[in-house]
Design a protein around this motif. Sequence first.
Motif, PDB file in Angstrom:
ATOM      1  N   SER A  60     -43.595   3.653  17.850  1.00 54.24           N
ATOM      2  CA  SER A  60     -42.858   2.707  17.023  1.00 54.24           C
ATOM      3  C   SER A  60     -41.493   2.464  17.629  1.00 54.24           C
ATOM      4  N   SER A  61     -40.747   1.540  17.044  1.00 53.51           N
ATOM      5  CA  SER A  61     -39.455   1.151  17.604  1.00 53.51           C
ATOM      6  C   SER A  61     -38.458   2.289  17.605  1.00 53.51           C
ATOM      7  N   ASP A  62     -38.653   3.289  16.722  1.00 55.58           N
ATOM      8  CA  ASP A  62     -37.711   4.408  16.708  1.00 55.58           C
ATOM      9  C   ASP A  62     -38.260   5.627  17.443  1.00 55.58           C
ATOM     10  N   GLY A  63     -39.318   5.397  18.240  1.00 55.87           N
ATOM     11  CA  GLY A  63     -39.831   6.470  19.084  1.00 55.87           C
ATOM     12  C   GLY A  63     -40.969   7.259  18.494  1.00 55.87           C
ATOM     13  N   ARG A  64     -41.383   6.966  17.221  1.00 55.54           N
ATOM     14  CA  ARG A  64     -42.504   7.697  16.642  1.00 55.54           C
ATOM     15  C   ARG A  64     -43.826   7.204  17.221  1.00 55.54           C
ATOM     16  N   LYS A  65     -44.762   8.115  17.356  1.00 51.26           N
ATOM     17  CA  LYS A  65     -46.059   7.753  17.893  1.00 51.26           C
ATOM     18  C   LYS A  65     -46.833   6.913  16.879  1.00 51.26           C
ATOM     19  N   SER A  66     -47.427   5.812  17.310  1.00 52.69           N
ATOM     20  CA  SER A  66     -48.200   4.939  16.429  1.00 52.69           C
ATOM     21  C   SER A  66     -49.626   5.451  16.308  1.00 52.69           C
ATOM     22  N   VAL A  67     -50.190   5.275  15.106  1.00 55.40           N
ATOM     23  CA  VAL A  67     -51.552   5.713  14.821  1.00 55.40           C
ATOM     24  C   VAL A  67     -52.262   4.592  14.082  1.00 55.40           C
ATOM     25  N   THR A  68     -53.507   4.353  14.419  1.00 55.31           N
ATOM     26  CA  THR A  68     -54.335   3.386  13.692  1.00 55.31           C
ATOM     27  C   THR A  68     -55.463   4.130  12.995  1.00 55.31           C
ATOM     28  N   LEU A  69     -55.602   3.917  11.698  1.00 53.31           N
ATOM     29  CA  LEU A  69     -56.647   4.562  10.909  1.00 53.31           C
ATOM     30  C   LEU A  69     -57.616   3.510  10.376  1.00 53.31           C
ATOM     31  N   ASP A  70     -58.908   3.786  10.488  1.00 55.81           N
ATOM     32  CA  ASP A  70     -59.930   2.907   9.921  1.00 55.81           C
ATOM     33  C   ASP A  70     -60.146   3.301   8.455  1.00 55.81           C
ATOM     34  N   VAL A  71     -60.069   2.306   7.563  1.00 56.97           N
ATOM     35  CA  VAL A  71     -60.107   2.575   6.126  1.00 56.97           C
ATOM     36  C   VAL A  71     -61.233   1.768   5.483  1.00 56.97           C
ATOM     37  N   LEU A  72     -62.128   2.449   4.771  1.00 55.12           N
ATOM     38  CA  LEU A  72     -63.127   1.783   3.933  1.00 55.12           C
ATOM     39  C   LEU A  72     -62.473   1.522   2.591  1.00 55.12           C
ATOM     40  N   ALA A  73     -62.313   0.246   2.228  1.00 49.26           N
ATOM     41  CA  ALA A  73     -61.480  -0.099   1.077  1.00 49.26           C
ATOM     42  C   ALA A  73     -62.228  -0.977   0.080  1.00 49.26           C
ATOM     43  N   SER A  74     -61.876  -0.820  -1.192  1.00 46.02           N
ATOM     44  CA  SER A  74     -62.386  -1.707  -2.233  1.00 46.02           C
ATOM     45  C   SER A  74     -61.910  -3.125  -1.971  1.00 46.02           C
ATOM     46  N   SER A  75     -62.760  -4.089  -2.259  1.00 41.50           N
ATOM     47  CA  SER A  75     -62.466  -5.474  -1.896  1.00 41.50           C
ATOM     48  C   SER A  75     -61.219  -6.011  -2.584  1.00 41.50           C
ATOM     49  N   GLU A  76     -60.910  -5.523  -3.791  1.00 44.47           N
ATOM     50  CA  GLU A  76     -59.741  -6.057  -4.486  1.00 44.47           C
ATOM     51  C   GLU A  76     -58.430  -5.646  -3.846  1.00 44.47           C
ATOM     52  N   LEU A  77     -58.470  -4.688  -2.913  1.00 46.52           N
ATOM     53  CA  LEU A  77     -57.246  -4.258  -2.242  1.00 46.52           C
ATOM     54  C   LEU A  77     -56.861  -5.187  -1.092  1.00 46.52           C
ATOM     55  N   ALA A  78     -57.575  -6.293  -0.946  1.00 45.65           N
ATOM     56  CA  ALA A  78     -57.195  -7.268   0.075  1.00 45.65           C
ATOM     57  C   ALA A  78     -55.829  -7.866  -0.196  1.00 45.65           C
ATOM     58  N   ASP A  79     -55.316  -7.707  -1.427  1.00 41.48           N
ATOM     59  CA  ASP A  79     -53.994  -8.257  -1.743  1.00 41.48           C
ATOM     60  C   ASP A  79     -52.855  -7.382  -1.217  1.00 41.48           C
ATOM     61  N   LEU A  80     -53.170  -6.299  -0.505  1.00 40.87           N
ATOM     62  CA  LEU A  80     -52.138  -5.395   0.003  1.00 40.87           C
ATOM     63  C   LEU A  80     -51.603  -5.802   1.371  1.00 40.87           C
ATOM     64  N   GLY A  81     -52.101  -6.896   1.933  1.00 43.14           N
ATOM     65  CA  GLY A  81     -51.741  -7.276   3.296  1.00 43.14           C
ATOM     66  C   GLY A  81     -50.277  -7.138   3.656  1.00 43.14           C
ATOM     67  N   PRO A  82     -49.350  -7.810   2.955  1.00 43.86           N
ATOM     68  CA  PRO A  82     -47.927  -7.697   3.327  1.00 43.86           C
ATOM     69  C   PRO A  82     -47.394  -6.274   3.249  1.00 43.86           C
ATOM     70  N   LEU A  83     -47.875  -5.492   2.273  1.00 43.75           N
ATOM     71  CA  LEU A  83     -47.400  -4.116   2.157  1.00 43.75           C
ATOM     72  C   LEU A  83     -47.862  -3.254   3.323  1.00 43.75           C
ATOM     73  N   LEU A  84     -49.032  -3.550   3.844  1.00 49.54           N
ATOM     74  CA  LEU A  84     -49.518  -2.778   4.981  1.00 49.54           C
ATOM     75  C   LEU A  84     -48.659  -3.021   6.216  1.00 49.54           C
ATOM     76  N   ASP A  85     -48.096  -4.216   6.337  1.00 47.66           N
ATOM     77  CA  ASP A  85     -47.150  -4.481   7.430  1.00 47.66           C
ATOM     78  C   ASP A  85     -45.900  -3.626   7.264  1.00 47.66           C
ATOM     79  N   ASP A  86     -45.413  -3.516   6.021  1.00 42.98           N
ATOM     80  CA  ASP A  86     -44.247  -2.656   5.759  1.00 42.98           C
ATOM     81  C   ASP A  86     -44.571  -1.196   6.076  1.00 42.98           C
ATOM     82  N   LEU A  87     -45.756  -0.764   5.701  1.00 39.67           N
ATOM     83  CA  LEU A  87     -46.174   0.614   5.972  1.00 39.67           C
ATOM     84  C   LEU A  87     -46.168   0.891   7.473  1.00 39.67           C
TER      85      LEU A  87
END
Length: 578
Positions: A60-87
């Motif tokens: 990441s920009s502050d030197g932390r190692k980036s990690v990508t996790l695969d998540v099986l998610a309920s379909s109604e959680l598609a509204d979390l898109g902008p928050l996932l960018d913040d995360l």
Amino acid sequence: MSRPHRTGGPRPAARTPRTARRAGTPRTARGTVRPTAALTRACLALALLAAAVLATASCSSDGRKSVTLDVLASSELADLGPLLDDLRHDTGVTLHMDYQGTVDASDALTPGHYRHDLAWLSSDRWLRLRLAASGSRTGLPLSTRTMMSPLVIGMRRAAAERLRHASPDGRISWADVAAAAATGSFRYAMADPRHTNSGLSALVGVATAAAGTGAALRPQDVACDRLRGFLTGQAVTGRSTGDLADAYVRHQDGTDALITYESELLALNASGRLREPLEVVYPEDGMVLSDYPLLLLDPAKRPAYDKVVAWLLGEHAQRKLMERTLRRPLDTGIRRDPRLRRPIGNALYFPDQQQVVTRLLADYAADTPKDIPGSAPTGPPPPAAPASQALFLLDFSGSMRGERIAELRAAFDGLSGSDTSHTGRFVRFFRGERITVVRFGSRVLAERTLTYRDEKDLAALRAFVASEDFDGSTAVWSTLDGAYDRVADLLRAGPGRPLSVVLMTDGESNTGIGLDTFLARYRQRPAPVRAVHTYAIRYGDAGTAALDRAAWATGGRMVDARTGSLLDAFQETRGCVQ
């Protein structure tokens, strides 16, 4: 032998480009140039620089190692898109979401065969039941709640006013919805409970309210299908919560209500897609609450999981979750959106036995048409399922005159809708139900079959039961034997038709065939006919032994009306089919 080293004087010019070389660079035996130590160090430095650049790309920009996790998610959680960018920005963890209906997603999770790092479901209750029933030794993965939303009803204003006016206390309950649906005056949209948590939560909520125990449903609470009246009102469905909302928008003019999460209703009201906003109704007899747990499927990803959980439960993220998704934060210290300040009220328990939910889903599949708007097409429209049918065999011998026949008529009035008790609203006759009533004495006195389409049909049924045509004797077993002849005819005309036989008598059989003869004939009938149960109602002076023996032999049971009212006894048999 080495060549002599020149000192001083000008360096001789190279004779040709092919033989030119830098001074001090030795020539190999084949004439190629061998790098010096200085050049080697320079190349190594360039390689290290390139590696550093590549390493920086996975941090990441502050030197932390980036990690990508695969998540099986309920379909109604598609509204979390902008928050996932913040995360991702705040923690360096990227969540790659694979969306499915919650029930479908839970069915895909098998210990030892997980294909994702995490699962983020609207609820993990169905998964818990599956794992417990399978005997899995690993148990439920580590799970953390992240937010909440109750399962509620969004109603058009006119529909809500009708239900409040008809309710005994002016407050809307699942029982009121079931009663209105049974009469055909209330049509709603609900997601398919075989695929979605919102649909399953609705089914569990209504069934729990119908049981009236205030506790988690038990197998005996769902032994008889008490949701048929309620399910006749389903007019729109969907395989996901989002699909349901879209289908409701398309059919909103002909649909009174939408059963889904509070958050989905509030978002739909704010979307501008509705011709009139829906009133959010919180049923008085309780709601099932979803808490959106995040589950760790791959223990090796625990450090990244902990980062995500810590971020989601932080005050900033909890507030953003509320603002962007209209779900309720777990942090009680966060000031609620005005639309989320109403107390949730009575939260219903989810069943703790898989067989209970499995039975509810089986009844749903049997009770609902396959071509409801919003259902996923899978080929040509299937044939309509045969309507369920109850055969009532009513003793009209002379001993039934007076108070007894008056109570019988009152019982049929109650089943026709006059009983507004909590139980009565769930088990009344429902639109589309076929009803056969046989009045008998020493023989069949009269028989009437009708399909309930409107109040005129119920009036005709009550008039039939109001007859004063009594007989002097009682042929209980001959009448029941004739009823199974009728069952055989019905099953030949409509294989798979849900059928039940309800036998009510106030005395002993004193003419016609005996019980042993009936049972012998019953045992000779085809298996589908034998699968139809008899529910015997003991009334007045009727004995226990024979009625109980006949009922158990057919797979049914005896109900004793002498310990309560005759209406109570008939209500206990409602929805009990093969």
